[in-house]
Design a protein around this motif. Structure first.
Motif, PDB file in Angstrom:
ATOM      1  N   CYS A 128       0.829  -1.206   0.000  1.00  0.00           N
ATOM      2  CA  CYS A 128       0.000   0.000   0.000  1.00  0.00           C
ATOM      3  C   CYS A 128       0.864   1.256   0.000  1.00  0.00           C
ATOM      4  O   CYS A 128       0.546   2.249  -0.659  1.00  0.00           O
ATOM      5  N   LEU A 131       1.910   1.609  -3.739  1.00  0.00           N
ATOM      6  CA  LEU A 131       0.873   1.783  -4.760  1.00  0.00           C
ATOM      7  C   LEU A 131      -0.133   2.885  -4.426  1.00  0.00           C
ATOM      8  O   LEU A 131      -0.552   3.635  -5.316  1.00  0.00           O
ATOM      9  N   CYS A 132      -0.546   2.963  -3.172  1.00  0.00           N
ATOM     10  CA  CYS A 132      -1.563   3.962  -2.794  1.00  0.00           C
ATOM     11  C   CYS A 132      -1.301   4.453  -1.374  1.00  0.00           C
ATOM     12  O   CYS A 132      -2.043   4.112  -0.446  1.00  0.00           O
ATOM     13  N   GLU A 134      -1.842   7.114   0.092  1.00  0.00           N
ATOM     14  CA  GLU A 134      -2.896   7.910   0.722  1.00  0.00           C
ATOM     15  C   GLU A 134      -3.913   7.024   1.456  1.00  0.00           C
ATOM     16  O   GLU A 134      -4.697   7.515   2.286  1.00  0.00           O
ATOM     17  N   LYS A 135      -3.919   5.714   1.162  1.00  0.00           N
ATOM     18  CA  LYS A 135      -4.848   4.789   1.805  1.00  0.00           C
ATOM     19  C   LYS A 135      -4.201   3.994   2.940  1.00  0.00           C
ATOM     20  O   LYS A 135      -4.833   3.121   3.533  1.00  0.00           O
TER      21      LYS A 135
END
Length: 241
Positions: A128, A131-132, A134-135
């Motif tokens: 995470c 890749l993302c 912010e999450k």
């Protein structure tokens, strides 16, 4: 069901249809409005807004049922703004549900130790973060401790058991299959599969239970084991098989 303060009906595909809707409108809605207004001693005009679901009869037909009750359809493409359950409530709930239970489901299906939940979480956070990012805070909220994993796998198992029990209650006929094998520690296990068919000719085939065989594994031992768990687990008669 009749003793409960609800209105219950059924339909083969489990959806609302025009027959059920008209029955509800005439026998429940209109009757309830009349009963409520009679307490005040005067009939008043009542408006019932409806969306454009194809199961709803036309306004002309519905408005002929009672002169004081008027039905009006909402404009197209506004239900997502006006109806609370169309504002993403169900989808949001499903996402939170999957987030909480998917990792435990993976562990159970893969027969992995429950303690590996924390390792899975670490891997998820690393991926995470790349890749993302912010999450990442959302992933950090997922609890995958051993105790939590055990509790949630038990919840999944109980839900599967309840669903299968409900289906078995509707069987018109059924059969069982037995398979004797051993687990990872070389202990004898009896796998019991059940296959049944209901009034709608829907076939269900599932693993019913996995019972340990403590002594020998003769045909008599297997039969006695089935006789032992059957009355407590299965609420159907042998005469149906």
């Amino acid at each position: 069901m009749s003793a409960m303060p609800i209105i219950y009906t059924s339909q083969k595909s489990a959806w609302m249809d025009s027959t059920i809707f008209v029955e509800w409108f005439t026998e429940t809605f209109i009757s309830s409005v009349k009963a409520h207004q009679s307490k005040n001693g005067k009939r008043k005009k009542t408006l019932l807004p409806l969306d454009n679901d194809p199961t709803h009869s036309s306004c002309d037909i519905l408005n002929e049922k009672d002169e004081f009750i008027k039905v009006m359809f909402l404009p197209p493409n506004v239900t997502s703004l006006l109806q609370p359950m169309d504002q993403g409530v169900i989808e949001t709930f499903k996402r939170y549900y999957r987030k909480e239970l998917l990792p435990q489901n993976w562990l159970a299906k893969a027969l992995k130790p429950f303690a590996e939940g924390e390792f899975i979480k670490e891997c998820m956070l690393e991926v995470c973060g790349v890749l993302c990012p912010e999450k990442k805070n959302e992933f950090e909220k997922i609890s995958l401790s051993r105790r939590t994993v055990v509790r949630r796998i038990e919840m999944i198992a109980n839900d599967i058991k309840t669903t299968l029990t409900d289906r078995m209650a509707g069987f018109e006929s059924f059969s069982i299959a037995l398979d004797e094998s051993t687990d990872l520690s070389d202990k004898a296990q009896l796998a019991v599969f059940i296959r049944g068919i209901d009034k709608e000719f829907t076939v269900t085939e599932e693993l019913l239970t996995l019972q340990p065989l403590k002594a020998t594994t003769t045909g008599e031992d297997i039969f006695n084991e089935v006789q032992k768990f059957w009355p407590t687990m299965v609420k159907i008669n042998w005469s149906m098989n």
